[in-house]
Design a protein around this motif. Structure first.
Motif, PDB file in Angstrom:
ATOM      1  N   PRO A 188      -3.993   5.226  -6.426  1.00  0.00           N
ATOM      2  CA  PRO A 188      -3.626   4.302  -5.398  1.00  0.00           C
ATOM      3  C   PRO A 188      -4.856   4.030  -4.618  1.00  0.00           C
ATOM      4  O   PRO A 188      -5.808   4.845  -4.337  1.00  0.00           O
ATOM      5  N   GLN A 220       0.805  -1.189  -0.138  1.00  0.00           N
ATOM      6  CA  GLN A 220      -0.048   0.088  -0.068  1.00  0.00           C
ATOM      7  C   GLN A 220       0.821   1.047   0.030  1.00  0.00           C
ATOM      8  O   GLN A 220       0.561   2.056  -0.792  1.00  0.00           O
ATOM      9  N   ILE A 250      -6.216   2.695  -1.077  1.00  0.00           N
ATOM     10  CA  ILE A 250      -5.412   2.749   0.327  1.00  0.00           C
ATOM     11  C   ILE A 250      -6.659   1.734   1.171  1.00  0.00           C
ATOM     12  O   ILE A 250      -7.717   2.248   1.124  1.00  0.00           O
ATOM     13  N   GLY A 251      -6.131   0.996   1.842  1.00  0.00           N
ATOM     14  CA  GLY A 251      -7.143   0.225   2.871  1.00  0.00           C
ATOM     15  C   GLY A 251      -8.454  -0.394   2.335  1.00  0.00           C
ATOM     16  O   GLY A 251      -7.943  -1.273   1.338  1.00  0.00           O
ATOM     17  N   GLU A 252      -9.603   0.092   2.819  1.00  0.00           N
ATOM     18  CA  GLU A 252     -10.506  -0.561   2.465  1.00  0.00           C
ATOM     19  C   GLU A 252     -11.121  -0.182   1.233  1.00  0.00           C
ATOM     20  O   GLU A 252     -12.082  -0.429   0.768  1.00  0.00           O
ATOM     21  N   TYR A 299       0.793   3.998  -2.970  1.00  0.00           N
ATOM     22  CA  TYR A 299       0.790   5.574  -2.679  1.00  0.00           C
ATOM     23  C   TYR A 299       1.619   6.469  -3.189  1.00  0.00           C
ATOM     24  O   TYR A 299       1.232   7.385  -3.891  1.00  0.00           O
TER      25      TYR A 299
END
Lengths: 101, 211
Positions: free
Chosen positions: A53, A43, A55-57, A47
């Protein structure tokens, strides 16, 4: 990937730091890239090096970027996130009160 | 409203299987349900999970065959970059054959070629990351990207073997508090999103498997 000439790349998966090598190749050819990974290393690389990107969820609500259909999903996710935050804060407050007592 | 039978069947099947697996995994030892029912649900769950594993393994096999077919076709048609395909096919068969007939050669190949190439790629990562940082600052200078680059530079400088206790203390604090909190936040976010996606599939809102 180096031989074919796609108009864009979508790199979603369990990528680690090796994602940097792929993204370096795509950016050298000026090919737009969407990148997401379930690993934190991947991640961070996404980024820094990808054009878009996730990111996360964000990867789980990717259809919300394309239309209105996933609005309920994103709202539910936000509600759950607030629930977790409140639970954590509540836990911290209870722990502080217990220590004080 | 017209309802497609296939879509309705797929939704019903997904809902039923999802519910049985959740029940099988979450049911405690002592419940109000009769023990025979609990055992039945658990055994069905076990079979379903085994089926999932087998399907995943088969998908990997299909992927390998597809990879071979793509590269063989590229090799026979003499398309651009066919030499890479040749190297891939030769490596594939050498590894498979040595694994079955000369295990020590296989280990030797793994240690002397695979690990060396992996180490070389890991070394290249540094240049890729420097290039990525340059590209990010060149394309979009936001406060988040500036903070990101400053923290990366600080952590890298503090990791150098200079004996400056203040730098090392700040680095340790950065790694243990803000970085750790951010990482946990991201992981919690992913976990929550997984739950939401699972619920969507269970209640039939997610149509990705039936369209």
């Amino acid at each position: 990937m180096g031989v074919e000439r796609p108009s864009g790349h979508v790199l979603v998966g369990s990528y680690g730091a090796e994602l940097a090598l792929i993204l370096m190749g795509t950016s050298r050819r000026r090919v737009p890239t969407i990148a997401a990974s379930d690993q934190l290393d991947g991640q961070a690389i996404a980024y820094v090096m990808s054009d878009a990107p996730l990111i996360g969820e964000e990867v789980f609500v990717s259809n919300a970027y394309l239309g209105e259909s996933a609005r309920t999903e994103t709202t539910a996710l936000d509600l759950l996130r607030w629930l977790v935050i409140l639970t954590m804060l509540g836990g911290a407050v209870v722990s502080i009160i217990n220590r004080g007592v | 409203m017209r309802i497609r039978l296939g879509a309705a069947l797929a939704s019903a099947l997904t809902f039923a299987i999802g519910l049985v697996v959740i029940l099988g995994l979450l049911l405690p030892d002592e419940t109000l349900l009769p023990q025979t029912w609990v055992n039945l649900i658990r055994s069905v769950t076990s079979v379903l999970l085994q089926l999932t594993t087998i399907t995943a393994a088969l998908a990997i096999l299909v992927g390998i065959f597809n990879l071979l077919l793509v590269h063989l076709s590229r090799l026979f048609k003499r398309e651009r970059g066919f030499l890479y395909s040749l190297v891939l096919i030769i490596s594939f068969f050498v590894v498979i054959i040595t694994y079955f007939f000369a295990r020590e050669v296989n280990t030797l190949l793994l240690e002397n070629i695979q690990r060396t190439v992996e180490s070389a790629l890991a070394g290249l990562l540094f240049f890729a990351l420097v290039y990525g940082a340059y590209r990010m600052m060149h394309q979009r200078v936001t406060w988040a990207s500036v903070v990101f680059i400053l923290v990366v530079l600080f952590v890298l400088v503090a990791a150098l073997p200079f004996d400056i206790p203040a730098l090392q203390e700040i680095r340790a604090w950065l790694m243990s508090i803000p970085v750790n909190a951010g990482a946990r936040g991201l992981l919690l976010g992913i976990a929550l999103a997984t739950v939401v996606t699972g619920v969507r599939v269970l209640i039939g809102v997610d149509r990705s498997y039936r369209d």
